[in-house]
Design a protein around this motif. Structure first.
Motif, PDB file in Angstrom:
ATOM      1  N   ASN A  75       0.927  -1.218   0.044  1.00  0.00           N
ATOM      2  CA  ASN A  75      -0.020  -0.057  -0.053  1.00  0.00           C
ATOM      3  C   ASN A  75       0.896   1.113  -0.203  1.00  0.00           C
ATOM      4  N   HIS A  76       0.439   2.197  -0.926  1.00  0.00           N
ATOM      5  CA  HIS A  76       1.425   3.507  -0.704  1.00  0.00           C
ATOM      6  C   HIS A  76       0.309   4.513  -0.968  1.00  0.00           C
ATOM      7  N   VAL A  77       0.492   5.557  -0.058  1.00  0.00           N
ATOM      8  CA  VAL A  77      -0.253   6.596   0.196  1.00  0.00           C
ATOM      9  C   VAL A  77       0.287   7.693  -0.336  1.00  0.00           C
ATOM     10  N   SER A  78      -0.446   8.649  -1.391  1.00  0.00           N
ATOM     11  CA  SER A  78      -0.022   9.844  -1.915  1.00  0.00           C
ATOM     12  C   SER A  78      -0.997  10.658  -1.855  1.00  0.00           C
ATOM     13  N   TRP A  79      -0.558  11.880  -1.899  1.00  0.00           N
ATOM     14  CA  TRP A  79      -1.309  13.315  -1.778  1.00  0.00           C
ATOM     15  C   TRP A  79      -1.472  13.915  -3.281  1.00  0.00           C
ATOM     16  N   ASP A  80      -2.588  13.756  -3.953  1.00  0.00           N
ATOM     17  CA  ASP A  80      -2.476  14.405  -5.444  1.00  0.00           C
ATOM     18  C   ASP A  80      -3.211  15.722  -5.237  1.00  0.00           C
ATOM     19  N   PRO A  81      -2.629  16.908  -6.006  1.00  0.00           N
ATOM     20  CA  PRO A  81      -3.143  18.202  -5.950  1.00  0.00           C
ATOM     21  C   PRO A  81      -4.677  17.985  -6.615  1.00  0.00           C
ATOM     22  N   ALA A  82      -5.585  18.892  -5.909  1.00  0.00           N
ATOM     23  CA  ALA A  82      -6.940  18.600  -6.104  1.00  0.00           C
ATOM     24  C   ALA A  82      -7.578  19.663  -7.043  1.00  0.00           C
ATOM     25  N   GLY A  83      -6.944  20.762  -7.371  1.00  0.00           N
ATOM     26  CA  GLY A  83      -7.382  21.511  -8.163  1.00  0.00           C
ATOM     27  C   GLY A  83      -7.772  23.007  -7.911  1.00  0.00           C
ATOM     28  N   PRO A  84      -8.251  23.905  -8.657  1.00  0.00           N
ATOM     29  CA  PRO A  84      -8.362  25.472  -8.217  1.00  0.00           C
ATOM     30  C   PRO A  84      -9.297  25.328  -6.880  1.00  0.00           C
ATOM     31  N   SER A  85      -8.306  26.286  -5.998  1.00  0.00           N
ATOM     32  CA  SER A  85      -8.938  26.276  -4.617  1.00  0.00           C
ATOM     33  C   SER A  85      -9.494  27.535  -4.320  1.00  0.00           C
ATOM     34  N   VAL A  86     -10.752  28.075  -3.744  1.00  0.00           N
ATOM     35  CA  VAL A  86     -11.067  29.560  -3.193  1.00  0.00           C
ATOM     36  C   VAL A  86     -10.866  29.548  -2.032  1.00  0.00           C
ATOM     37  N   LEU A  87      -9.984  30.826  -1.633  1.00  0.00           N
ATOM     38  CA  LEU A  87      -9.766  31.009  -0.448  1.00  0.00           C
ATOM     39  C   LEU A  87     -10.487  32.368  -0.096  1.00  0.00           C
ATOM     40  N   ILE A  88     -11.145  32.405   1.031  1.00  0.00           N
ATOM     41  CA  ILE A  88     -11.817  33.760   1.315  1.00  0.00           C
ATOM     42  C   ILE A  88     -11.473  34.061   2.714  1.00  0.00           C
ATOM     43  N   THR A  89     -10.898  35.261   2.997  1.00  0.00           N
ATOM     44  CA  THR A  89     -10.065  35.392   4.228  1.00  0.00           C
ATOM     45  C   THR A  89     -10.618  36.771   4.989  1.00  0.00           C
TER      46      THR A  89
ATOM     47  N   LEU B 214      -7.928  33.876  -4.279  1.00  0.00           N
ATOM     48  CA  LEU B 214      -7.900  34.386  -3.129  1.00  0.00           C
ATOM     49  C   LEU B 214      -8.779  35.486  -3.201  1.00  0.00           C
ATOM     50  N   LYS B 215      -9.947  35.687  -2.291  1.00  0.00           N
ATOM     51  CA  LYS B 215     -10.906  36.925  -2.084  1.00  0.00           C
ATOM     52  C   LYS B 215     -10.611  37.168  -0.939  1.00  0.00           C
ATOM     53  N   PRO B 216     -10.052  38.454  -0.678  1.00  0.00           N
ATOM     54  CA  PRO B 216      -9.814  39.130   0.707  1.00  0.00           C
ATOM     55  C   PRO B 216     -11.116  39.797   1.264  1.00  0.00           C
ATOM     56  N   ALA B 217     -11.079  40.037   2.295  1.00  0.00           N
ATOM     57  CA  ALA B 217     -12.330  40.702   2.888  1.00  0.00           C
ATOM     58  C   ALA B 217     -12.274  42.170   2.368  1.00  0.00           C
ATOM     59  N   GLU B 218     -13.303  42.649   1.965  1.00  0.00           N
ATOM     60  CA  GLU B 218     -13.608  43.901   1.362  1.00  0.00           C
ATOM     61  C   GLU B 218     -13.230  45.097   2.050  1.00  0.00           C
ATOM     62  N   TRP B 219     -12.998  44.916   3.449  1.00  0.00           N
ATOM     63  CA  TRP B 219     -12.605  46.075   4.322  1.00  0.00           C
ATOM     64  C   TRP B 219     -11.091  46.128   4.298  1.00  0.00           C
TER      65      TRP B 219
ATOM     66  N   THR C 149      -3.162  44.252   1.336  1.00  0.00           N
ATOM     67  CA  THR C 149      -2.013  43.486   1.112  1.00  0.00           C
ATOM     68  C   THR C 149      -2.037  42.151   0.348  1.00  0.00           C
ATOM     69  N   ALA C 150      -3.325  41.745   0.247  1.00  0.00           N
ATOM     70  CA  ALA C 150      -3.521  40.724  -0.872  1.00  0.00           C
ATOM     71  C   ALA C 150      -3.117  41.521  -2.386  1.00  0.00           C
ATOM     72  N   SER C 151      -3.333  42.342  -2.513  1.00  0.00           N
ATOM     73  CA  SER C 151      -2.722  43.078  -4.069  1.00  0.00           C
ATOM     74  C   SER C 151      -1.173  42.814  -3.918  1.00  0.00           C
ATOM     75  N   LEU C 152      -0.473  43.366  -3.119  1.00  0.00           N
ATOM     76  CA  LEU C 152       0.877  43.467  -2.938  1.00  0.00           C
ATOM     77  C   LEU C 152       1.450  41.790  -2.942  1.00  0.00           C
ATOM     78  N   LEU C 153       0.708  41.186  -2.201  1.00  0.00           N
ATOM     79  CA  LEU C 153       1.190  39.623  -2.317  1.00  0.00           C
ATOM     80  C   LEU C 153       1.099  39.091  -3.862  1.00  0.00           C
ATOM     81  N   ALA C 154       0.332  39.412  -4.621  1.00  0.00           N
ATOM     82  CA  ALA C 154       0.186  38.981  -5.971  1.00  0.00           C
ATOM     83  C   ALA C 154       1.535  39.468  -6.685  1.00  0.00           C
TER      84      ALA C 154
END
Length: 487
Positions: free
Chosen positions: A141-155, A180-185, A189-194
């Motif tokens: 038995n071999h366990v692996s972690w496969d990427p799932a796909g596009p992820s929406v992150l709401i912070t 990534l969807k940052p809080a509207e308030w 810094t999310a823009s700077l992260l990009a």
């Protein structure tokens, strides 16, 4: 400088979305307002379902190549992002303080270094992520972690970049692409992260940042059939809407929600330590989901605890968060200030006594407040305020302390102060909480599981638990028979 660029304390910030490696403007904008003085920082591109669809499409297109990228290369890029964060700590700190009102000294010394650490930790964890193979009747038995796909992150807005990268870093490390969807308030810094991620060599479309209101862009993201993971930190009502939206596609969710955590103080505790822990709950103007907002104090020491608490809390300095000596800054938004004051005034009208505070100050500042004479079933004890408002109740026995501690719909965290290690072991075993601190507070390690019970959340993230969420786990079973003999 572009018409879409604003300058915040000398730092240039692009107000447009970041989609597919390009800046994208919306037809409309929404105002970003600083809680420090109520001034408008600038107009931010106001995303709609159109931008949501474009971001998901970009993430979907970028996913196959990023998922196929080696672990070593993904880790290298994440470390490069951390390098970029560290080079811009001062800029990130002043922009975030202007945007959300948290202490500048905390951003400089703790929060922004933690942002870099988030990327480094998950990059390193990725390289050692493995499960030992095991045998079943001679089969491997071999366990692996496969990427799932596009992820929406709401912070959320209370620690915008730190909590965003707590999600972004493991999602990218796992091989997922991100919207990534940052809080509207607090979108800045999310823009700077990009910008930082792009400079670090992250391919176009792997990280997308979209801004706007939840009702206009959030719903379009969480209901999209091409989204394979959703991680959200915020309120219970919003989480319920997200869960309903994701249900049609059976999109897996990770939800870190509200808290109404207790601080249990036993008579055998170091009372000075207990008071220090209690006053620490005013951190970030009380806008901390993990805060122990309910003090449960043994009757025999309640009067002395209260006296010492009032004395120490009176030494706190409230004011401009950019000041080095400031301990408590403003609350995030006039709507949040109104909510906080509403909780307090209703509690006082119902018979609660404000030992300290209980009122607004100038601007968006609320006086640090401690309420006593509160009933266990009252709104102020049962509901999350998310401001500098604490309550104090007493108990006579250990069993009563545990009962009161567990008697809410939440279960995010708990803190206890006691000098008896056996009592600590008994009590912590009975507390309903995702994290329990004994004689300490807010000690966090990224390799530990983090999340809440009951209405405080669904799932756990941190260390391998993050990869368990952001990946599809696969078990490959191989027979020892059937191989062609190639010599």
């Amino acid at each position: 400088m572009s018409e879409h660029t604003i300058t915040v304390a000398g730092v240039a910030v692009d107000t447009r979305h970041w989609i597919g490696g390009e800046r994208v403007a919306s037809a409309q904008t929404f105002p970003d307002v600083s809680p420090i003085d109520g001034s408008t920082i600038g107009g931010i591109s106001r995303g709609t379902a159109m931008e949501a669809a474009a971001a998901v499409a970009a993430a979907k297109a970028a996913f196959p190549a990023w998922a196929a990228t080696s672990r070593a290369e993904r880790a290298r890029i994440l470390h490069a992002i951390a390098d970029g964060v560290e080079k811009r700590i001062e800029e990130l700190a002043i922009v975030e303080t202007t945007d959300n009102g948290a202490l500048l000294r905390s951003h400089r010394r703790g929060v922004m270094p933690r942002v870099a650490h988030n990327f480094r930790f998950f990059a390193d964890w990725l390289l050692k992520l493995e499960h030992e193979d095991f045998e079943t009747r001679g089969h491997t038995n071999h366990v692996s972690w496969d990427p799932a796909g596009p992820s929406v992150l709401i912070t959320p807005w209370n620690a915008p970049l730190m909590l965003a990268t707590w999600k972004v870093a493991p999602a990218l490390a796992a091989g997922n692409t991100v919207i990534l969807k940052p809080a509207e308030w607090t979108p800045l810094t999310a823009s700077l992260l990009a910008d930082i991620a792009t400079e670090a060599g992250l391919p176009a479309g792997v990280l997308n940042v979209v801004q706007g209101y939840g009702s206009e862009i959030g719903d379009a993201l969480t209901s999209h059939p091409d989204v394979r993971r959703i991680s959200f930190t915020g309120s219970v009502p919003t989480a319920k809407r997200i869960a309903e939206s994701a249900a049609a596609n059976l999109t897996p969710l990770s939800l870190e929600l509200g808290g109404k955590s207790p601080l249990l103080v036993f008579a055998d505790a170091d009372l000075d330590l207990a008071v220090d822990l209690a006053v620490e709950q005013y951190d970030n103007a009380g806008q901390v989901c993990l805060a122990a907002t309910r003090f449960l104090v043994e009757e025999s020491v309640a009067e002395e605890f209260t006296r010492r608490f009032v004395e120490k809390a009176g030494q706190l300095t409230q004011g401009d968060p950019r000041g080095e000596a400031t301990d408590i800054g403003p609350n995030i938004h006039p709507l949040q200030l109104e909510k906080i004051d509403g909780f307090v005034q209703r509690a006082v009208a119902a018979g609660a006594r404000a030992v300290i505070g209980g009122h607004r100050k100038d601007g968006q500042y609320y006086a640090p407040t401690l309420l006593t004479a509160v009933a266990q079933d009252s709104e102020i004890v049962q509901e999350e305020v998310f401001g500098p408002v604490l309550t104090l109740q007493t108990f006579a026995t250990e069993d009563e302390a545990v009962r009161l501690a567990n008697d809410t719909r939440f279960g995010l965290a708990a803190t206890l102060a006691t000098g008896d290690p056996e009592r600590a072991e008994r009590v912590t075993a009975q507390l309903v909480a995702g994290t329990v601190w004994t004689n300490c507070f807010f000690v966090r390690d990224l390799q530990a599981p983090f999340g809440g019970s009951r209405h405080s959340g669904v799932g756990r993230e941190g260390g391998t638990w993050s990869f368990d969420f952001y990946c599809d786990l696969k078990n490959t079973v191989t027979s020892p028979n059937g191989w062609n003999n190639h010599g």
